[in-house]
Design a protein around this motif. Structure first.
Motif, PDB file in Angstrom:
ATOM      1  N   PHE A  27       0.855  -1.182   0.000  1.00 35.75           N
ATOM      2  CA  PHE A  27       0.000   0.000   0.000  1.00 35.75           C
ATOM      3  C   PHE A  27       0.889   1.228   0.000  1.00 35.75           C
ATOM      4  O   PHE A  27       2.113   1.128   0.182  1.00 35.75           O
ATOM      5  N   THR A  28       0.266   2.386  -0.198  1.00 36.77           N
ATOM      6  CA  THR A  28       1.038   3.632  -0.236  1.00 36.77           C
ATOM      7  C   THR A  28       1.268   4.098   1.187  1.00 36.77           C
ATOM      8  O   THR A  28       0.471   4.846   1.758  1.00 36.77           O
ATOM      9  N   PHE A  29       2.373   3.658   1.743  1.00 36.46           N
ATOM     10  CA  PHE A  29       2.699   3.896   3.157  1.00 36.46           C
ATOM     11  C   PHE A  29       2.667   5.382   3.494  1.00 36.46           C
ATOM     12  O   PHE A  29       2.174   5.778   4.550  1.00 36.46           O
ATOM     13  N   SER A  30       3.188   6.193   2.601  1.00 34.88           N
ATOM     14  CA  SER A  30       3.351   7.616   2.882  1.00 34.88           C
ATOM     15  C   SER A  30       2.028   8.370   2.993  1.00 34.88           C
ATOM     16  O   SER A  30       2.022   9.531   3.400  1.00 34.88           O
ATOM     17  N   ARG A  31       0.936   7.734   2.646  1.00 36.53           N
ATOM     18  CA  ARG A  31      -0.372   8.383   2.735  1.00 36.53           C
ATOM     19  C   ARG A  31      -1.118   8.059   4.029  1.00 36.53           C
ATOM     20  O   ARG A  31      -2.168   8.640   4.288  1.00 36.53           O
ATOM     21  N   GLU A  32      -0.594   7.117   4.798  1.00 43.77           N
ATOM     22  CA  GLU A  32      -1.365   6.581   5.911  1.00 43.77           C
ATOM     23  C   GLU A  32      -0.822   6.974   7.285  1.00 43.77           C
ATOM     24  O   GLU A  32       0.390   6.895   7.529  1.00 43.77           O
ATOM     25  N   THR A  33      -1.736   7.383   8.169  1.00 39.88           N
ATOM     26  CA  THR A  33      -1.402   7.429   9.588  1.00 39.88           C
ATOM     27  C   THR A  33      -1.077   6.005  10.038  1.00 39.88           C
ATOM     28  O   THR A  33      -1.710   5.043   9.596  1.00 39.88           O
ATOM     29  N   TRP A  47      -3.645   1.105  23.045  1.00 44.56           N
ATOM     30  CA  TRP A  47      -3.056   2.028  22.094  1.00 44.56           C
ATOM     31  C   TRP A  47      -1.804   2.654  22.695  1.00 44.56           C
ATOM     32  O   TRP A  47      -1.801   3.073  23.850  1.00 44.56           O
ATOM     33  N   VAL A  48      -0.738   2.736  21.897  1.00 43.85           N
ATOM     34  CA  VAL A  48       0.532   3.276  22.370  1.00 43.85           C
ATOM     35  C   VAL A  48       0.833   4.628  21.733  1.00 43.85           C
ATOM     36  O   VAL A  48       1.127   5.601  22.421  1.00 43.85           O
ATOM     37  N   SER A  49       0.752   4.696  20.384  1.00 42.17           N
ATOM     38  CA  SER A  49       1.185   5.913  19.720  1.00 42.17           C
ATOM     39  C   SER A  49       0.697   5.941  18.273  1.00 42.17           C
ATOM     40  O   SER A  49       0.520   4.894  17.651  1.00 42.17           O
ATOM     41  N   ASP A  50       0.480   7.158  17.778  1.00 42.90           N
ATOM     42  CA  ASP A  50       0.134   7.397  16.381  1.00 42.90           C
ATOM     43  C   ASP A  50       1.124   8.367  15.770  1.00 42.90           C
ATOM     44  O   ASP A  50       1.659   9.233  16.464  1.00 42.90           O
ATOM     45  N   ILE A  51       1.267   8.270  14.462  1.00 39.14           N
ATOM     46  CA  ILE A  51       2.030   9.259  13.715  1.00 39.14           C
ATOM     47  C   ILE A  51       1.290   9.533  12.411  1.00 39.14           C
ATOM     48  O   ILE A  51       0.800   8.597  11.759  1.00 39.14           O
ATOM     49  N   ASP A  52       1.212  10.812  12.035  1.00 38.84           N
ATOM     50  CA  ASP A  52       0.482  11.125  10.812  1.00 38.84           C
ATOM     51  C   ASP A  52       1.302  10.750   9.591  1.00 38.84           C
ATOM     52  O   ASP A  52       2.459  10.332   9.698  1.00 38.84           O
ATOM     53  N   GLY A  54       2.813  12.296   7.233  1.00 37.27           N
ATOM     54  CA  GLY A  54       4.069  12.978   6.957  1.00 37.27           C
ATOM     55  C   GLY A  54       5.080  12.918   8.081  1.00 37.27           C
ATOM     56  O   GLY A  54       6.234  13.322   7.908  1.00 37.27           O
ATOM     57  N   GLY A  55       4.658  12.413   9.212  1.00 38.41           N
ATOM     58  CA  GLY A  55       5.557  12.303  10.354  1.00 38.41           C
ATOM     59  C   GLY A  55       5.639  13.549  11.217  1.00 38.41           C
ATOM     60  O   GLY A  55       6.382  13.594  12.189  1.00 38.41           O
ATOM     61  N   GLY A  56       4.842  14.571  10.871  1.00 36.04           N
ATOM     62  CA  GLY A  56       4.935  15.807  11.609  1.00 36.04           C
ATOM     63  C   GLY A  56       4.131  15.859  12.890  1.00 36.04           C
ATOM     64  O   GLY A  56       4.369  16.706  13.754  1.00 36.04           O
ATOM     65  N   LYS A  57       3.146  14.992  13.013  1.00 34.75           N
ATOM     66  CA  LYS A  57       2.306  14.975  14.209  1.00 34.75           C
ATOM     67  C   LYS A  57       2.359  13.606  14.856  1.00 34.75           C
ATOM     68  O   LYS A  57       2.155  12.590  14.186  1.00 34.75           O
ATOM     69  N   THR A  58       2.629  13.597  16.132  1.00 40.09           N
ATOM     70  CA  THR A  58       2.716  12.347  16.883  1.00 40.09           C
ATOM     71  C   THR A  58       1.873  12.440  18.138  1.00 40.09           C
ATOM     72  O   THR A  58       1.680  13.541  18.690  1.00 40.09           O
ATOM     73  N   TYR A  59       1.407  11.309  18.588  1.00 38.37           N
ATOM     74  CA  TYR A  59       0.539  11.235  19.756  1.00 38.37           C
ATOM     75  C   TYR A  59       0.938  10.021  20.579  1.00 38.37           C
ATOM     76  O   TYR A  59       1.317   8.987  20.014  1.00 38.37           O
ATOM     77  N   SER A  98      -1.990  -0.221  10.317  1.00 39.56           N
ATOM     78  CA  SER A  98      -2.103   0.797   9.283  1.00 39.56           C
ATOM     79  C   SER A  98      -3.369   1.616   9.486  1.00 39.56           C
ATOM     80  O   SER A  98      -4.277   1.225  10.222  1.00 39.56           O
ATOM     81  N   GLY A  99      -3.429   2.751   8.783  1.00 39.77           N
ATOM     82  CA  GLY A  99      -4.691   3.445   8.664  1.00 39.77           C
ATOM     83  C   GLY A  99      -5.626   2.625   7.790  1.00 39.77           C
ATOM     84  O   GLY A  99      -5.315   1.476   7.427  1.00 39.77           O
ATOM     85  N   LEU A 100      -6.760   3.225   7.452  1.00 40.16           N
ATOM     86  CA  LEU A 100      -7.719   2.506   6.619  1.00 40.16           C
ATOM     87  C   LEU A 100      -7.180   2.402   5.188  1.00 40.16           C
ATOM     88  O   LEU A 100      -7.043   3.399   4.497  1.00 40.16           O
ATOM     89  N   VAL A 101      -6.895   1.197   4.761  1.00 41.61           N
ATOM     90  CA  VAL A 101      -6.422   0.916   3.411  1.00 41.61           C
ATOM     91  C   VAL A 101      -7.523   0.125   2.726  1.00 41.61           C
ATOM     92  O   VAL A 101      -7.773  -1.035   3.079  1.00 41.61           O
ATOM     93  N   GLY A 102      -8.199   0.774   1.803  1.00 41.13           N
ATOM     94  CA  GLY A 102      -9.332   0.105   1.163  1.00 41.13           C
ATOM     95  C   GLY A 102     -10.410  -0.259   2.159  1.00 41.13           C
ATOM     96  O   GLY A 102     -11.072  -1.292   2.009  1.00 41.13           O
ATOM     97  N   GLY A 103     -10.551   0.558   3.211  1.00 40.11           N
ATOM     98  CA  GLY A 103     -11.581   0.317   4.201  1.00 40.11           C
ATOM     99  C   GLY A 103     -11.189  -0.629   5.317  1.00 40.11           C
ATOM    100  O   GLY A 103     -12.025  -0.950   6.174  1.00 40.11           O
ATOM    101  N   THR A 104      -9.955  -1.075   5.339  1.00 41.41           N
ATOM    102  CA  THR A 104      -9.513  -2.056   6.340  1.00 41.41           C
ATOM    103  C   THR A 104      -8.259  -1.569   7.041  1.00 41.41           C
ATOM    104  O   THR A 104      -7.354  -1.054   6.389  1.00 41.41           O
ATOM    105  N   ASN A 105      -8.204  -1.746   8.363  1.00 40.48           N
ATOM    106  CA  ASN A 105      -6.959  -1.560   9.094  1.00 40.48           C
ATOM    107  C   ASN A 105      -6.179  -2.872   9.049  1.00 40.48           C
ATOM    108  O   ASN A 105      -6.733  -3.922   9.344  1.00 40.48           O
ATOM    109  N   TYR A 106      -4.921  -2.792   8.684  1.00 42.27           N
ATOM    110  CA  TYR A 106      -4.081  -3.987   8.655  1.00 42.27           C
ATOM    111  C   TYR A 106      -3.142  -3.998   9.860  1.00 42.27           C
ATOM    112  O   TYR A 106      -2.700  -2.946  10.321  1.00 42.27           O
TER     113      TYR A 106
END
Length: 117
Positions: A27-33, A47-52, A54-59, A98-106
């Motif tokens: 999948f297009t990794f660079s498009r997914e949180t 849940w431990v952590s998220d990154i957007d 582009g890598g600019g926002k982290t939680y 992954s974020g939603l890729v084709g409607g599914t989290n992997y």
């Protein structure tokens, strides 16, 4: 097909460090949180952590804030989790999601982190 493969887990003493990696493909990794999730022994998913994308926002979860750092290299399609000052309560199987890729989290298959003396 979508694949997420974690690596870098292991046994470490309290106060030690580990860096987890998650290699993504299909999948297009660079498009997914992207997300790190863990499951301790006998516990539910945490849940431990998220990154957007582009890598600019982290939680971070409060339980890891200030000790863990999430990052990504979109050129290498790889997600990272740098874990410092590890505690026994960080013992868990760590998964990348992954974020939603084709409607599914992997999810990856997970990597075991054990913090013990």
């Amino acid at each position: 097909q979508v694949q997420l493969v974690e690596s870098g887990g292991g046994l470490v003493q309290p106060g030690g460090s580990l860096r987890l990696s998650c290699a993504a493909s299909g999948f297009t990794f660079s498009r997914e949180t992207m997300t790190w999730v863990r499951q301790g022994p006998g516990k539910g998913l945490e849940w431990v952590s998220d990154i957007d994308s582009g890598g600019g926002k982290t939680y971070y979860a409060d339980s890891v804030k200030g000790r863990f750092t999430i990052s990504r290299d979109n050129a290498k399609n790889t997600l990272y989790l740098q874990m410092n000052s590890l505690k026994p309560e960080d013992t868990a199987v760590y998964y990348c999601k992954s974020g939603l890729v084709g409607g599914t989290n992997y999810w990856g298959q997970g990597t075991q982190v054990t913090v013990s003396s």
